[in-house]
Design a protein around this motif. Structure first.
Motif, PDB file in Angstrom:
ATOM      1  N   PRO A  32       1.004  -1.129  -0.112  1.00  0.00           N
ATOM      2  CA  PRO A  32      -0.077  -0.006   0.005  1.00  0.00           C
ATOM      3  C   PRO A  32       1.018   1.225   0.163  1.00  0.00           C
ATOM      4  O   PRO A  32       0.077   2.649  -0.364  1.00  0.00           O
ATOM      5  N   ASP A  33       2.475   1.598   0.546  1.00  0.00           N
ATOM      6  CA  ASP A  33       3.380   2.483   0.212  1.00  0.00           C
ATOM      7  C   ASP A  33       3.776   2.318  -0.601  1.00  0.00           C
ATOM      8  O   ASP A  33       4.612   3.723  -0.707  1.00  0.00           O
ATOM      9  N   LEU A  34       4.004   1.261  -1.110  1.00  0.00           N
ATOM     10  CA  LEU A  34       5.691   1.184  -2.219  1.00  0.00           C
ATOM     11  C   LEU A  34       4.877   1.344  -4.009  1.00  0.00           C
ATOM     12  O   LEU A  34       4.593   0.763  -4.092  1.00  0.00           O
ATOM     13  N   ALA A  35       5.723   2.435  -4.420  1.00  0.00           N
ATOM     14  CA  ALA A  35       5.358   1.976  -5.755  1.00  0.00           C
ATOM     15  C   ALA A  35       5.920   1.169  -6.935  1.00  0.00           C
ATOM     16  O   ALA A  35       7.124   0.501  -5.698  1.00  0.00           O
ATOM     17  N   THR A  36       6.140   1.011  -7.963  1.00  0.00           N
ATOM     18  CA  THR A  36       6.266  -0.591  -8.497  1.00  0.00           C
ATOM     19  C   THR A  36       6.975  -0.120  -9.707  1.00  0.00           C
ATOM     20  O   THR A  36       5.864   0.554 -10.566  1.00  0.00           O
ATOM     21  N   PHE A  37       7.937  -0.216 -10.230  1.00  0.00           N
ATOM     22  CA  PHE A  37       8.762   0.263 -11.441  1.00  0.00           C
ATOM     23  C   PHE A  37       9.374  -1.422 -11.537  1.00  0.00           C
ATOM     24  O   PHE A  37       9.945  -2.134 -11.014  1.00  0.00           O
ATOM     25  N   GLY A  38       8.978  -2.010 -13.000  1.00  0.00           N
ATOM     26  CA  GLY A  38      10.407  -2.878 -13.740  1.00  0.00           C
ATOM     27  C   GLY A  38       9.822  -4.409 -13.041  1.00  0.00           C
ATOM     28  O   GLY A  38      10.048  -4.898 -12.439  1.00  0.00           O
ATOM     29  N   PRO A  39       8.304  -4.371 -12.517  1.00  0.00           N
ATOM     30  CA  PRO A  39       8.036  -5.526 -11.919  1.00  0.00           C
ATOM     31  C   PRO A  39       8.577  -7.071 -13.024  1.00  0.00           C
ATOM     32  O   PRO A  39       7.581  -7.113 -13.487  1.00  0.00           O
ATOM     33  N   ALA A  40       8.306  -7.932 -11.969  1.00  0.00           N
ATOM     34  CA  ALA A  40       8.465  -9.241 -12.837  1.00  0.00           C
ATOM     35  C   ALA A  40       8.129 -10.178 -11.781  1.00  0.00           C
ATOM     36  O   ALA A  40       8.307  -9.943 -10.500  1.00  0.00           O
ATOM     37  N   LEU A  49       5.501 -18.315  -5.475  1.00  0.00           N
ATOM     38  CA  LEU A  49       5.699 -17.793  -7.279  1.00  0.00           C
ATOM     39  C   LEU A  49       6.612 -16.804  -5.966  1.00  0.00           C
ATOM     40  O   LEU A  49       7.167 -16.603  -4.796  1.00  0.00           O
ATOM     41  N   VAL A  50       7.312 -15.718  -6.817  1.00  0.00           N
ATOM     42  CA  VAL A  50       8.151 -14.594  -6.506  1.00  0.00           C
ATOM     43  C   VAL A  50       7.729 -13.800  -7.354  1.00  0.00           C
ATOM     44  O   VAL A  50       8.077 -13.702  -8.896  1.00  0.00           O
ATOM     45  N   VAL A  51       7.872 -12.618  -6.784  1.00  0.00           N
ATOM     46  CA  VAL A  51       7.650 -10.958  -7.090  1.00  0.00           C
ATOM     47  C   VAL A  51       9.008 -10.012  -6.920  1.00  0.00           C
ATOM     48  O   VAL A  51       9.008  -9.842  -5.835  1.00  0.00           O
ATOM     49  N   GLY A  52       9.023  -9.314  -8.159  1.00  0.00           N
ATOM     50  CA  GLY A  52      10.249  -8.519  -7.758  1.00  0.00           C
ATOM     51  C   GLY A  52       9.388  -7.128  -8.238  1.00  0.00           C
ATOM     52  O   GLY A  52       8.683  -7.076  -9.659  1.00  0.00           O
ATOM     53  N   PHE A  53      10.681  -5.599  -7.618  1.00  0.00           N
ATOM     54  CA  PHE A  53       9.708  -4.779  -8.608  1.00  0.00           C
ATOM     55  C   PHE A  53      10.858  -3.889  -7.592  1.00  0.00           C
ATOM     56  O   PHE A  53      11.990  -4.120  -6.875  1.00  0.00           O
ATOM     57  N   ARG A  54      11.091  -2.351  -8.917  1.00  0.00           N
ATOM     58  CA  ARG A  54      11.757  -1.731  -7.468  1.00  0.00           C
ATOM     59  C   ARG A  54      10.401  -0.387  -7.526  1.00  0.00           C
ATOM     60  O   ARG A  54       9.730  -0.203  -8.402  1.00  0.00           O
ATOM     61  N   VAL A  94      15.223  -9.470 -13.411  1.00  0.00           N
ATOM     62  CA  VAL A  94      14.573 -10.876 -14.250  1.00  0.00           C
ATOM     63  C   VAL A  94      14.928 -11.866 -13.309  1.00  0.00           C
ATOM     64  O   VAL A  94      15.814 -12.103 -12.531  1.00  0.00           O
ATOM     65  N   LEU A  95      13.806 -13.000 -13.318  1.00  0.00           N
ATOM     66  CA  LEU A  95      14.034 -13.514 -12.684  1.00  0.00           C
ATOM     67  C   LEU A  95      13.371 -15.179 -13.281  1.00  0.00           C
ATOM     68  O   LEU A  95      13.175 -14.764 -14.439  1.00  0.00           O
ATOM     69  N   CYS A 105      17.752 -14.766  -9.149  1.00  0.00           N
ATOM     70  CA  CYS A 105      16.931 -12.986  -9.000  1.00  0.00           C
ATOM     71  C   CYS A 105      18.389 -12.215 -10.061  1.00  0.00           C
ATOM     72  O   CYS A 105      19.191 -11.905  -9.579  1.00  0.00           O
ATOM     73  N   LEU A 106      18.027 -11.597 -11.319  1.00  0.00           N
ATOM     74  CA  LEU A 106      18.966 -11.223 -11.729  1.00  0.00           C
ATOM     75  C   LEU A 106      19.203  -9.936 -11.984  1.00  0.00           C
ATOM     76  O   LEU A 106      17.734  -9.482 -12.738  1.00  0.00           O
ATOM     77  N   TYR A 107      20.025  -9.038 -11.358  1.00  0.00           N
ATOM     78  CA  TYR A 107      19.804  -7.754 -11.309  1.00  0.00           C
ATOM     79  C   TYR A 107      22.118  -6.667 -11.965  1.00  0.00           C
ATOM     80  O   TYR A 107      22.449  -7.431 -11.682  1.00  0.00           O
ATOM     81  N   ALA A 108      21.474  -5.489 -11.991  1.00  0.00           N
ATOM     82  CA  ALA A 108      22.475  -4.475 -12.335  1.00  0.00           C
ATOM     83  C   ALA A 108      23.128  -4.105 -11.183  1.00  0.00           C
ATOM     84  O   ALA A 108      21.493  -2.928 -10.277  1.00  0.00           O
ATOM     85  N   GLU A 109      23.791  -3.883 -10.761  1.00  0.00           N
ATOM     86  CA  GLU A 109      24.145  -3.631  -8.962  1.00  0.00           C
ATOM     87  C   GLU A 109      25.744  -2.192  -9.752  1.00  0.00           C
ATOM     88  O   GLU A 109      26.208  -2.733  -9.996  1.00  0.00           O
ATOM     89  N   ASN A 110      25.236  -1.078  -8.900  1.00  0.00           N
ATOM     90  CA  ASN A 110      26.654  -0.184  -9.116  1.00  0.00           C
ATOM     91  C   ASN A 110      27.012   0.479  -7.702  1.00  0.00           C
ATOM     92  O   ASN A 110      26.031   0.876  -6.829  1.00  0.00           O
ATOM     93  N   VAL A 111      28.316   0.370  -7.730  1.00  0.00           N
ATOM     94  CA  VAL A 111      28.388   1.262  -6.244  1.00  0.00           C
ATOM     95  C   VAL A 111      28.924   2.884  -7.129  1.00  0.00           C
ATOM     96  O   VAL A 111      29.735   3.143  -8.016  1.00  0.00           O
ATOM     97  N   MET A 112      28.043   4.163  -6.035  1.00  0.00           N
ATOM     98  CA  MET A 112      28.610   5.658  -5.716  1.00  0.00           C
ATOM     99  C   MET A 112      29.270   5.833  -4.994  1.00  0.00           C
ATOM    100  O   MET A 112      28.895   5.072  -3.687  1.00  0.00           O
ATOM    101  N   ASP A 113      30.182   6.557  -5.525  1.00  0.00           N
ATOM    102  CA  ASP A 113      30.843   7.857  -4.669  1.00  0.00           C
ATOM    103  C   ASP A 113      29.180   8.902  -4.525  1.00  0.00           C
ATOM    104  O   ASP A 113      28.062   8.937  -4.230  1.00  0.00           O
ATOM    105  N   GLU A 114      30.260   9.965  -3.181  1.00  0.00           N
ATOM    106  CA  GLU A 114      28.890  11.052  -2.240  1.00  0.00           C
ATOM    107  C   GLU A 114      28.278  11.809  -3.344  1.00  0.00           C
ATOM    108  O   GLU A 114      27.447  12.505  -3.412  1.00  0.00           O
TER     109      GLU A 114
END
Length: 357
Positions: A32-40, A49-54, A94-95, A105-114
């Motif tokens: 009820p609180d989180l927006a859903t982008f790129g659902p899989a 079932l497994v559901v994923g989103f950002r 991708v699931l 669960c496959l995803y791209a991951e980045n490490v950012m600086d400040e």
């Protein structure tokens, strides 16, 4: 699915095919609180079932949640709460469902600086088990790529314990002229006991070319998959690739071959569209200002693309499409039109043509 109005909230809807109709359950909010982008979503015959989103389109947090269809009503599900997986997400995960109620669960991951600059980039794989009642247990997290930024992930299960992931490794600003392109990469991942094994030798198609966009991978035959992609906004191409079951090394059996011209908003391929005894491919395209269409290609026992033809299955352009093969050989397609209306269609073997190419 994601509701564009009302805060971009996500929902899960279960359907059951009965004859020539599909009976749909009610929409169940993922949160009820989180927006859903790129659902899989990935499912199992057991009803798990497994559901994923950002939760944001850019710089979002990726979530996973488990579910189990209600034993008294298969069109309703009991959902577990969203579980955070990774931060700073801007790509669709991708699931891939494997044996023993396990999902990769496959995803791209980045490490950012400040300052928000990327310091490190990875391709990551979370190995997840769906427990009774739909709760999730993360068995481990692995990295299948290190170095370049990744985008446009796609994957397909090769067997109950292995998969291939395809991705675009973005060229860096420091890349030297003539350096081989990795924009059409693919990598084997397998399961050993409770761990993932990642082959350290990915394959790269067309290393002399860049500007590779939409893509999908689909199972064609045992240990063989089709890598279908848009090349430079000018053509759609396909390569048939075999994975050695012992060494996991990949070899190109045929292609890349051009099977359609122009550009496409997306590519979606169906695994084993004609069944395991009739190797073929079925790829849905969306060219600009045209109705969605499909290209069906026959594949010989030696892995050669022998014949391709167009199948006009839609009478309008579509914003998004998902399709799968049912046990009786029909296709079930769910899609959204340009106005965002959700629709579905069942195609017989005669209509989709993958069994008669």
């Amino acid at each position: 699915l994601r509701e564009a109005s009302g805060g971009h909230l996500g929902a899960l809807v279960l359907g059951q095919v009965s004859g020539t109709e599909v009976h749909w359950g009610s929409r169940m909010l993922l949160s009820p609180d989180l927006a859903t982008f790129g659902p899989a979503v990935a499912g199992f015959p057991s009803g798990k079932l497994v559901v994923g989103f950002r939760d944001r389109d850019v710089d979002g947090v990726a979530y996973l949640m488990g579910a189990h269809s209600d034993t008294t009503n298969p069109l309703e599900a009991i959902l577990s709460g969203p579980k955070p997986l990774a931060r700073q997400q801007a790509q669709r995960m991708v699931l891939v469902a494997l044996a023993s109620s396990r999902v990769v669960c496959l995803y791209a991951e980045n490490v950012m600086d400040e300052a928000g600059a990327v310091q490190e980039a990875f391709g990551s794989a979370a190995f997840v088990e769906v427990l009774s009642g739909g709760s999730l247990h993360v068995l481990g997290t692995y990295r299948f790529s290190r170095g370049p930024l990744l985008s446009r992930l796609s994957a397909v299960a090769l067997s109950p314990t292995s998969l291939v992931v395809a991705f675009r490794a973005l060229p860096t600003k420091k890349a030297k002229r003539g350096q081989p392109s990795r924009e059409l990469s693919a990598q084997w991942i397998g399961v050993a006991d409770d761990e993932l094994m990642i082959d350290p030798h990915p394959i790269a198609l067309e290393p002399e070319h860049g500007q590779m966009w939409a893509r999908d991978v689909s199972l064609v035959a045992q240990d063989t998959f089709a890598y279908t992609y848009e090349a430079g906004g000018q053509a759609m191409k396909m390569a048939i690739v075999r994975v050695d079951p012992q060494t996991h090394q990949m070899s190109i059996l045929d292609g890349p071959r051009r099977f359609a011209t122009g550009s496409t908003a997306y590519l979606h391929s169906v695994s084993l569209p004609g069944g395991p005894a009739a190797p073929s491919t079925f790829t849905i395209l969306q060219r600009p200002e045209e109705s969605a269409t499909a290209e069906v290609c026959r594949v010989s026992p030696e892995g050669r693309v022998a014949h391709c033809r167009s199948v006009a299955w839609s009478d309008q352009p579509l914003r998004a499409v998902s399709a799968g093969r049912l046990s009786d050989g029909r296709f079930a397609l769910a899609f959204a039109d340009t106005s965002g209306n959700l629709l579905y269609q069942l195609l017989s073997g005669q209509e989709h043509g993958a069994m008669i190419v």
